[in-house]
Design a protein around this motif. Structure first.
Motif, short mmCIF file in Angstrom:
data_model
loop_
_atom_site.label_atom_id
_atom_site.label_comp_id
_atom_site.label_asym_id
_atom_site.label_seq_id
_atom_site.Cartn_x
_atom_site.Cartn_y
_atom_site.Cartn_z
N SER A 13 3.22 -30.75 -27.09
CA SER A 13 4.23 -29.84 -26.55
C SER A 13 5.44 -30.62 -26.03
O SER A 13 5.31 -31.77 -25.62
CB SER A 13 3.57 -29.03 -25.43
N GLY A 14 6.61 -30.00 -26.04
CA GLY A 14 7.84 -30.68 -25.58
C GLY A 14 8.31 -31.67 -26.64
O GLY A 14 8.02 -31.53 -27.82
N GLY A 15 9.03 -32.70 -26.21
CA GLY A 15 9.54 -33.69 -27.17
C GLY A 15 8.40 -34.53 -27.74
O GLY A 15 7.47 -34.86 -27.02
N ASP A 16 8.48 -34.84 -29.02
CA ASP A 16 7.41 -35.64 -29.62
C ASP A 16 7.56 -37.10 -29.19
O ASP A 16 8.61 -37.53 -28.73
CB ASP A 16 7.43 -35.55 -31.15
N GLY A 44 2.61 -26.19 -30.04
CA GLY A 44 2.51 -26.06 -28.59
C GLY A 44 2.20 -24.64 -28.12
O GLY A 44 1.41 -23.92 -28.74
N TYR A 45 2.84 -24.25 -27.02
CA TYR A 45 2.57 -22.94 -26.43
C TYR A 45 2.99 -21.80 -27.36
O TYR A 45 2.44 -20.70 -27.29
CB TYR A 45 3.28 -22.80 -25.08
N GLU A 46 3.97 -22.08 -28.22
CA GLU A 46 4.44 -21.06 -29.17
C GLU A 46 3.27 -20.66 -30.10
O GLU A 46 3.00 -19.49 -30.30
CB GLU A 46 5.59 -21.69 -29.99
N ALA A 75 6.84 -27.81 -30.01
CA ALA A 75 7.86 -26.77 -29.84
C ALA A 75 8.11 -26.56 -28.36
O ALA A 75 7.36 -27.03 -27.51
CB ALA A 75 7.39 -25.47 -30.48
N ARG A 76 9.20 -25.86 -28.07
CA ARG A 76 9.46 -25.41 -26.70
C ARG A 76 9.36 -23.89 -26.74
O ARG A 76 9.92 -23.26 -27.64
CB ARG A 76 10.82 -25.90 -26.23
N SER A 77 8.59 -23.31 -25.82
CA SER A 77 8.35 -21.86 -25.87
C SER A 77 8.92 -21.17 -24.64
O SER A 77 8.45 -21.39 -23.52
CB SER A 77 6.84 -21.60 -25.97
N LYS A 78 9.90 -20.31 -24.87
CA LYS A 78 10.47 -19.52 -23.76
C LYS A 78 9.46 -18.48 -23.31
O LYS A 78 9.33 -18.18 -22.13
CB LYS A 78 11.75 -18.81 -24.23
N PHE A 80 6.29 -18.52 -23.17
CA PHE A 80 5.18 -18.98 -22.32
C PHE A 80 5.62 -19.08 -20.85
O PHE A 80 4.79 -19.13 -19.96
CB PHE A 80 4.67 -20.35 -22.81
N ARG A 81 6.93 -19.09 -20.63
CA ARG A 81 7.43 -19.13 -19.25
C ARG A 81 7.28 -17.78 -18.57
O ARG A 81 7.49 -17.65 -17.38
CB ARG A 81 8.89 -19.56 -19.22
N THR A 82 6.91 -16.73 -19.34
CA THR A 82 6.73 -15.39 -18.77
C THR A 82 5.23 -15.09 -18.64
O THR A 82 4.41 -15.61 -19.41
CB THR A 82 7.37 -14.31 -19.67
N GLY A 105 1.86 -33.87 -23.65
CA GLY A 105 3.28 -33.58 -23.49
C GLY A 105 3.84 -34.18 -22.22
O GLY A 105 3.24 -35.08 -21.63
N GLY A 106 4.98 -33.66 -21.78
CA GLY A 106 5.64 -34.18 -20.59
C GLY A 106 5.44 -33.28 -19.38
O GLY A 106 4.58 -32.38 -19.40
N ASP A 107 6.24 -33.49 -18.35
CA ASP A 107 6.01 -32.76 -17.09
C ASP A 107 6.20 -31.24 -17.23
O ASP A 107 5.51 -30.48 -16.56
CB ASP A 107 6.86 -33.34 -15.94
N GLY A 108 7.11 -30.81 -18.12
CA GLY A 108 7.29 -29.37 -18.35
C GLY A 108 6.01 -28.76 -18.91
O GLY A 108 5.53 -27.73 -18.44
N SER A 109 5.42 -29.46 -19.87
CA SER A 109 4.19 -28.96 -20.49
C SER A 109 3.05 -28.91 -19.46
O SER A 109 2.23 -28.00 -19.47
CB SER A 109 3.77 -29.88 -21.64
N PHE A 110 3.03 -29.89 -18.55
CA PHE A 110 1.99 -29.90 -17.51
C PHE A 110 2.21 -28.77 -16.51
O PHE A 110 1.25 -28.17 -16.02
CB PHE A 110 1.97 -31.24 -16.76
N THR A 111 3.48 -28.47 -16.21
CA THR A 111 3.77 -27.36 -15.30
C THR A 111 3.24 -26.06 -15.90
O THR A 111 2.59 -25.26 -15.23
CB THR A 111 5.30 -27.25 -15.04
N GLY A 112 3.50 -25.87 -17.19
CA GLY A 112 3.01 -24.67 -17.87
C GLY A 112 1.48 -24.61 -17.81
O GLY A 112 0.90 -23.56 -17.52
N ALA A 113 0.83 -25.76 -18.04
CA ALA A 113 -0.64 -25.80 -18.04
C ALA A 113 -1.20 -25.50 -16.66
O ALA A 113 -2.21 -24.81 -16.51
CB ALA A 113 -1.11 -27.18 -18.51
N MET A 114 -0.50 -25.99 -15.64
CA MET A 114 -0.96 -25.80 -14.26
C MET A 114 -0.88 -24.32 -13.89
O MET A 114 -1.81 -23.76 -13.31
CB MET A 114 -0.04 -26.63 -13.36
N ILE A 115 0.22 -23.68 -14.27
CA ILE A 115 0.39 -22.25 -13.97
C ILE A 115 -0.67 -21.44 -14.72
O ILE A 115 -1.31 -20.55 -14.18
CB ILE A 115 1.82 -21.78 -14.36
N PHE A 116 -0.91 -21.82 -15.97
CA PHE A 116 -1.91 -21.13 -16.81
C PHE A 116 -3.30 -21.25 -16.18
O PHE A 116 -4.06 -20.30 -16.12
CB PHE A 116 -1.89 -21.77 -18.20
#
Ligand code: ATP
Length: 328
Positions: A13-16, A44-46, A75-78, A80-82, A105-116
């Motif tokens: 997820s995020g930048g390769d 990724g999340y998409e 990919a970057r998924s908008k 998944f932010r909802t 992935g990077g910190d954005g991907s981890f933030t998504g995983a943490m919320i999930f």
């Protein structure tokens, strides 16, 4: 009572970054070794939201340890932010019987995983895959070592033309928030100056240093600039400024850009990816969740996602001094 994990999903997820494929391979094979099923999740999340999954066995990851990019795509998924997007993703995972995730992935991907994880109590483990090395809890992220080698090789080549024409080159490398790449590559390529986000060298000192270099008999100069250098001017503005204020060099600019993200991973990144993949799977099987695997003092360790995301990865200040001494 802790639920037994039977099916792990893995995605990038995020930048390769180079080494992501080696990490996917390690996760898939560690699952096979422990007799659990593994599913690759595309994009990724998409792909998670769309249920774009593929069952993977030990043989399906043959021949990828040396490949750059990611066979699972990123990919970057908008969506998944909802909350709605994450609900859809959860439903898809349940439908496929996947009961734990490894996110690379990077910190954005981890933030998504943490919320999930908070919303659905879904076991997740992270592998830091980014060339910037900007994640707290590991001395090396996946792809960082390869990116350093790629950038150093490129700068060596630029040095050849710089010294043939008595030129001054400003070379921009990646690093918006941290200067790990610029600092290490700068020392490794023997740059005369290194501009990083953590330190404001100041334009006067830069000019002074370049004049000193010239006086000391150097026929060419290399200044390595991180994308987010603290002086606040982009690499072209810096070059214009130096040219206007005469350092008696002919000035040129080179932006290394995305080439730093590609290519076959270094041996270091392949080994790191292999260790991280095994550690991620075995930690999930041990009932752990919401952690990132990392490397410290050559030992694998776990850092809670919230610390990995919030903490700051610090540059090695000793390198700044080493660079100052060696560019005398
Ligand atoms: P890189 O270091 O290359 O930027 P990254 O993992 O930080 O990698 P991001 O684009 O920041 O990349 O995040 C990847 C994906 O993670 C996003 O597209 C999004 O789907 C998910 N994500 C990021 N932040 C959040 C958030 N706050 N809530 C839910 N999902 C998120």
């Amino acid at each position: 009572m802790q639920k037994t994990i039977k099916k792990i999903g893995v995605f990038t997820s995020g930048g390769d970054s180079p080494g992501m494929n080696a990490a996917v391979r390690a996760v898939v094979r560690a699952c096979a070794y422990h007799n659990i099923q593994c599913f690759g999740i595309y994009r990724g999340y998409e792909g998670m939201i769309e249920g774009d999954f593929v069952e993977m066995d030990a043989r399906s990851v043959k021949g990828i340890i040396n490949k750059g990019g990611t066979i699972l795509k990123s990919a970057r998924s908008k969506e998944f932010r909802t909350v709605e997007g994450r609900k859809k993703a959860h439903e898809q995972l349940i439908k496929a019987g996947i009961d734990a995730l490894v996110v690379i992935g990077g910190d954005g991907s981890f933030t998504g995983a943490m919320i999930f994880n908070q919303e659905f109590n879904f076991p997740v483990m992270g592998i830091p895959g980014t060339i910037d090395n900007d994640i707290y809890g590991t001395t090396h992220t996946l792809g960082y070592d390869t990116a350093l080698n790629t950038a150093v090789e490129a700068i060596d080549k630029i040095r050849d033309t710089a010294s043939s024409h008595n030129r001054l080159f400003f070379i921009e490398v990646m690093g918006r928030d941290v200067g790990h790449i610029a600092l290490n590559v700068g020392v490794g390529a023997g740059a005369e100056e290194i501009l990083i986000p953590e330190e404001d060298l100041g334009l006067d000192r830069l000019l002074e240093s370049l004049r000193r270099s010239k006086k000391s008999g150097k026929s060419s100069s290399i200044v390595v600039v991180a994308e987010g250098d603290r002086i606040g001017k982009n690499v072209f503005e810096l070059a214009d400024y130096v040219e206007e204020n005469k350092t008696e060099y002919e000035v040129r600019v080179s932006v290394l850009g995305h080439m730093q993200r590609g290519g076959s991973p270094s041996c270091f990144d392949r080994v790191l990816a292999s260790r991280m993949g095994v550690k991620a799977v075995e930690s999930l099987l041990d009932g752990k969740s919401n952690y990132m695997v990392g490397l410290k003092n050559d030992v694998m360790n776990l850092t809670p996602f919230d610390q990995a995301v919030k903490g700051k990865s610090k540059i090695n200040m000793e390198l700044i001094r080493v660079s100052d001494i060696l560019t005398v």
